[in-house]
Design a protein around this motif. Structure first.
Motif, short mmCIF file in Angstrom:
data_model
loop_
_atom_site.label_atom_id
_atom_site.label_comp_id
_atom_site.label_asym_id
_atom_site.label_seq_id
_atom_site.Cartn_x
_atom_site.Cartn_y
_atom_site.Cartn_z
N LYS A 3 24.71 31.60 36.38
CA LYS A 3 23.69 32.63 36.21
C LYS A 3 22.44 32.09 35.52
O LYS A 3 21.31 32.37 35.95
N LYS A 4 22.61 31.32 34.46
CA LYS A 4 21.48 30.79 33.71
C LYS A 4 20.61 29.90 34.62
O LYS A 4 19.38 29.99 34.59
N GLU A 5 21.25 29.06 35.40
CA GLU A 5 20.52 28.18 36.33
C GLU A 5 19.80 29.00 37.40
O GLU A 5 18.68 28.71 37.77
N ARG A 6 20.49 30.03 37.90
CA ARG A 6 19.90 30.90 38.92
C ARG A 6 18.69 31.63 38.37
O ARG A 6 17.64 31.72 39.02
N HIS A 7 18.80 32.13 37.15
CA HIS A 7 17.66 32.82 36.53
C HIS A 7 16.47 31.88 36.38
O HIS A 7 15.33 32.27 36.64
N GLN A 8 16.74 30.65 35.97
CA GLN A 8 15.66 29.68 35.84
C GLN A 8 15.00 29.42 37.19
O GLN A 8 13.78 29.36 37.30
N LEU A 9 15.81 29.29 38.22
CA LEU A 9 15.28 29.06 39.56
C LEU A 9 14.44 30.25 40.02
O LEU A 9 13.36 30.07 40.59
N LEU A 10 14.89 31.46 39.76
CA LEU A 10 14.13 32.65 40.16
C LEU A 10 12.79 32.70 39.42
O LEU A 10 11.76 33.04 40.02
N ARG A 11 12.79 32.33 38.13
CA ARG A 11 11.52 32.28 37.39
C ARG A 11 10.55 31.29 38.04
O ARG A 11 9.37 31.57 38.18
N GLN A 12 11.07 30.13 38.41
CA GLN A 12 10.23 29.13 39.06
C GLN A 12 9.70 29.63 40.40
O GLN A 12 8.53 29.44 40.74
N LEU A 13 10.56 30.28 41.17
CA LEU A 13 10.16 30.76 42.49
C LEU A 13 9.02 31.78 42.41
O LEU A 13 8.08 31.71 43.20
N VAL A 14 9.10 32.71 41.46
CA VAL A 14 8.03 33.72 41.39
C VAL A 14 6.71 33.11 40.94
O VAL A 14 5.66 33.67 41.21
N GLN A 15 6.76 31.96 40.28
CA GLN A 15 5.53 31.28 39.88
C GLN A 15 4.97 30.41 41.00
O GLN A 15 3.78 30.13 41.02
N GLN A 16 5.81 29.99 41.93
CA GLN A 16 5.38 29.05 42.95
C GLN A 16 5.15 29.68 44.33
O GLN A 16 4.42 29.13 45.13
N GLU A 17 5.80 30.81 44.59
CA GLU A 17 5.74 31.40 45.93
C GLU A 17 5.43 32.89 45.86
O GLU A 17 5.61 33.51 44.82
N ALA A 105 16.21 25.20 28.60
CA ALA A 105 15.06 26.07 28.30
C ALA A 105 13.88 25.25 27.78
O ALA A 105 12.73 25.47 28.17
N LEU A 106 14.18 24.27 26.93
CA LEU A 106 13.12 23.41 26.39
C LEU A 106 12.44 22.63 27.50
O LEU A 106 11.21 22.57 27.57
N GLY A 107 13.22 22.04 28.39
CA GLY A 107 12.64 21.30 29.51
C GLY A 107 11.78 22.17 30.39
O GLY A 107 10.71 21.76 30.84
N THR A 108 12.23 23.38 30.63
CA THR A 108 11.46 24.32 31.45
C THR A 108 10.13 24.66 30.78
O THR A 108 9.08 24.68 31.44
N LEU A 109 10.15 24.91 29.48
CA LEU A 109 8.90 25.20 28.77
C LEU A 109 7.95 24.01 28.82
O LEU A 109 6.74 24.18 29.03
N ILE A 110 8.47 22.81 28.64
CA ILE A 110 7.64 21.62 28.68
C ILE A 110 6.99 21.47 30.06
O ILE A 110 5.80 21.20 30.18
N GLU A 111 7.77 21.66 31.11
CA GLU A 111 7.22 21.54 32.46
C GLU A 111 6.23 22.66 32.76
O GLU A 111 5.21 22.44 33.40
N THR A 112 6.51 23.85 32.29
CA THR A 112 5.62 24.99 32.51
C THR A 112 4.28 24.78 31.81
O THR A 112 3.23 25.17 32.33
N ALA A 113 4.31 24.13 30.65
CA ALA A 113 3.09 23.89 29.88
C ALA A 113 2.16 22.89 30.57
O ALA A 113 0.97 22.87 30.29
N LYS A 114 2.71 22.07 31.46
CA LYS A 114 1.91 21.10 32.22
C LYS A 114 1.07 20.19 31.30
O LYS A 114 -0.13 20.04 31.49
N TYR A 115 1.73 19.60 30.32
CA TYR A 115 1.05 18.66 29.43
C TYR A 115 0.59 17.44 30.22
O TYR A 115 1.34 16.92 31.05
N GLN A 116 -0.62 16.97 29.96
CA GLN A 116 -1.18 15.82 30.67
C GLN A 116 -0.34 14.57 30.48
O GLN A 116 -0.26 13.74 31.38
N GLU A 117 0.30 14.44 29.33
CA GLU A 117 1.07 13.24 29.04
C GLU A 117 2.35 13.15 29.87
O GLU A 117 2.90 12.07 30.06
#
Length: 149
Positions: A3-17, A105-117
């Protein structure tokens, strides 16, 4: 898929599509080899508190609730204060250890933030491996993360 993985995927999908109907979620997930029912998607939408907003093409599309669309830094700071264990760098890699169950969750936040580094990151249960663009970027990113603690 958990469920946790699916929720993360759904969050990504609504941001990308553009997803206008629950059936769109089902179709996308099934194309990715994930067997899911419309009833499960319906429950997930409620749990994630997804909302419908006007779509550019007309009609409506699913989106994250307003508080999830902004203030990533605040969420990152809160997560780091609550779950941080350690951080280390080696060349262009930054390794962050968290309390179990928090690294994804931390990795998702880091990727969502789109840090230049950051080139990308890989998350497990209690570890996030961040791949930076170069050694200097890794050092800058480590300082950035430490500032949240």
């Amino acid at each position: 898929m958990k469920k946790k993985e699916r929720h993360q995927l759904l969050r990504q999908l609504v941001q990308q599509e553009v997803i206008q109907k629950q059936e769109d979620f089902v179709d996308i997930l099934q194309k990715r080899g994930i067997d899911i029912t419309q009833a499960t998607i319906s429950r997930d939408i409620k749990e994630l508190q997804l909302i419908k907003v006007p779509a550019q093409e007309g009609g409506y599309q699913y989106n994250l609730p307003p508080e999830m669309n902004y203030n990533i830094s605040k969420k990152l700071a809160r997560l780091m204060k609550d779950a941080f264990v350690s951080i280390d760098t080696q060349k262009e890699f930054v390794l962050i250890k968290t309390l179990p169950g928090n690294a994804f969750a931390l990795g998702t936040l880091i990727e969502t933030a789109k840090y230049q580094e950051v080139f990308g990151c890989i998350s497990g249960d209690d570890t996030v491996l961040i791949i930076c663009r170069d050694e200097d970027s890794a050092e800058r990113f480590q300082r950035r993360i430490i500032s949240f603690i």
